[in-house]
Design a protein around this motif. Sequence first.
Motif, PDB file in Angstrom:
ATOM      1  N   LYS A 199      61.462  30.133  38.131  1.00  0.00           N
ATOM      2  CA  LYS A 199      60.049  30.094  37.750  1.00  0.00           C
ATOM      3  C   LYS A 199      59.201  30.107  39.011  1.00  0.00           C
ATOM      4  O   LYS A 199      59.660  29.698  40.084  1.00  0.00           O
ATOM      5  CB  LYS A 199      59.730  28.834  36.938  1.00  0.00           C
TER       6      LYS A 199
ATOM      7  N   ASP B 271      52.757  28.233  40.437  1.00  0.00           N
ATOM      8  CA  ASP B 271      51.757  28.714  39.481  1.00  0.00           C
ATOM      9  C   ASP B 271      51.932  28.168  38.071  1.00  0.00           C
ATOM     10  O   ASP B 271      51.032  28.310  37.247  1.00  0.00           O
ATOM     11  CB  ASP B 271      51.799  30.246  39.404  1.00  0.00           C
ATOM     12  N   ILE B 272      53.076  27.534  37.789  1.00  0.00           N
ATOM     13  CA  ILE B 272      53.364  27.165  36.412  1.00  0.00           C
ATOM     14  C   ILE B 272      52.368  26.147  35.861  1.00  0.00           C
ATOM     15  O   ILE B 272      52.071  26.123  34.656  1.00  0.00           O
ATOM     16  CB  ILE B 272      54.816  26.662  36.284  1.00  0.00           C
ATOM     17  N   TRP B 273      51.802  25.293  36.712  1.00  0.00           N
ATOM     18  CA  TRP B 273      50.827  24.308  36.249  1.00  0.00           C
ATOM     19  C   TRP B 273      49.575  24.961  35.682  1.00  0.00           C
ATOM     20  O   TRP B 273      48.857  24.369  34.869  1.00  0.00           O
ATOM     21  CB  TRP B 273      50.442  23.371  37.403  1.00  0.00           C
ATOM     22  N   LYS B 274      49.331  26.211  36.066  1.00  0.00           N
ATOM     23  CA  LYS B 274      48.127  26.902  35.604  1.00  0.00           C
ATOM     24  C   LYS B 274      48.152  27.162  34.101  1.00  0.00           C
ATOM     25  O   LYS B 274      47.102  27.408  33.498  1.00  0.00           O
ATOM     26  CB  LYS B 274      47.971  28.230  36.350  1.00  0.00           C
ATOM     27  N   GLN B 275      49.334  27.123  33.501  1.00  0.00           N
ATOM     28  CA  GLN B 275      49.442  27.395  32.075  1.00  0.00           C
ATOM     29  C   GLN B 275      48.662  26.395  31.227  1.00  0.00           C
ATOM     30  O   GLN B 275      48.343  26.678  30.071  1.00  0.00           O
ATOM     31  CB  GLN B 275      50.914  27.380  31.651  1.00  0.00           C
ATOM     32  N   ASP B 276      48.365  25.214  31.786  1.00  0.00           N
ATOM     33  CA  ASP B 276      47.701  24.162  31.017  1.00  0.00           C
ATOM     34  C   ASP B 276      46.181  24.238  31.074  1.00  0.00           C
ATOM     35  O   ASP B 276      45.508  23.407  30.457  1.00  0.00           O
ATOM     36  CB  ASP B 276      48.155  22.784  31.518  1.00  0.00           C
TER      37      ASP B 276
ATOM     38  N   PHE C 294      42.622  26.324  30.451  1.00  0.00           N
ATOM     39  CA  PHE C 294      42.004  27.421  29.725  1.00  0.00           C
ATOM     40  C   PHE C 294      40.483  27.316  29.851  1.00  0.00           C
ATOM     41  O   PHE C 294      39.950  26.255  30.180  1.00  0.00           O
ATOM     42  CB  PHE C 294      42.392  27.367  28.238  1.00  0.00           C
TER      43      PHE C 294
ATOM     44  N   ARG D  93      41.864  33.126  34.705  1.00  0.00           N
ATOM     45  CA  ARG D  93      41.671  33.563  33.327  1.00  0.00           C
ATOM     46  C   ARG D  93      40.309  34.246  33.183  1.00  0.00           C
ATOM     47  O   ARG D  93      39.327  33.825  33.794  1.00  0.00           O
ATOM     48  CB  ARG D  93      41.774  32.385  32.354  1.00  0.00           C
TER      49      ARG D  93
END
Length: 293
Positions: A90, A94-99, A101, A116
Motif C-alpha cells: 500500500k 497516502d492511505i490516511w487520505k481515504q478518511d 472528504f 479531492r
Amino acid sequence: MSWIQIKIGCCRADSETIEATLLATGALSITLQDAADQPILEPAVGETPLWDACLVTGLYTTQIDREYVDAYVKTQHDGIELSWEKLAEKQWTDIWKQDFFPLRCGERLWICPSWRSPPDASKVNLILDPGMAFGTGSHPTTFMCLQWLDGQSLSQKTVIDYGCGSGILGIAALLLGASYVIAVDNDPQALAATRSNAERNSIPESNLQCYLPHELPKNSSAQVVLANILAAPLIALAPQLTAMTTNSGALCLSGILNEQIDTVCAAYSSDFSFYTPKMSADWAQLHGHKRLT
C-alpha cells in the motif's frame, strides 16, 4: 518497501519482555492489542493499563531473517506461539487520505482536501489539508463556526480570528466576502499554517495578517470577532475580545462544553446580547452582537 509482521499472544505480565525481545531482533515498531475483547475503564492518573490477554505485533522489513527471529524469541520465551504475515503493498504515506472528504458547511461554503475535487465548483470552496495546526472543519466546534460564517453578511467587513489554528475560519471569512482578517495565535506553527493555507486559497497577503498575541497592534478592532478556543481562555480574554468588537459588531465563541455556556456568557453579558446557543454533541457555540455604548 515491503513489510512483514510477527504476532505473539501473551498474558499482560509477559508483554513488556516480549516487546523488548522483538525490538532486540530488529523490529521497527511494536503494537499491543486486546486479544480477548476486554474493556478498560478510565484509568487513574499515572496508570497505563493493559488487557489480561494481549496480542503483541512486531513490524519488520521483508529482509529480516525470520528463522533467526523465531529461534531467538523461542529461546527467550518457553512455549510461546507465534505467526507471521505479509502486509499488502500500500502507499502508506497516502492511505490516511481515504478518511477525508469535502465537507459542506451551510448553503455556500465547502471545505475540500486538495486531493479531492470540489463537489460544486460554483460554491465557495476552501482548500485545506489536515496538518499540524488545529482546524479542518470536522470537529463540531469548528464546524459550527463555519456554518455561522456561511450565514453572515461579511462583505467589506474586517474579521478577527483569535486562536486561528490552521486559519480555516479567517480564510473562510475572506472567501465569503470579508475584506480583511487579523489572525491571532500563540503558536508560531499555527501562524505559519495560516499563511500557507491562505496562499493555497489565493488570498493576497494584504488581506490577511498574522500575529502572536503580544504582537497584535493596539486598538485592533473588527466588525466580526471569532474565537474558537476553550472556555477558560474565552473567559480570561473577555475584556480584550470585547474591546476588539466594534459597536453592533458580531461575536462568535466556540470550544465551549454545554455545561459551560452560562459561565462564558456571564463574562460577556455586560456588553453583548446573545442569541440561542447552537449545540452539537457535547459542544456549544455562542453568538451575539455588541450593544451600543
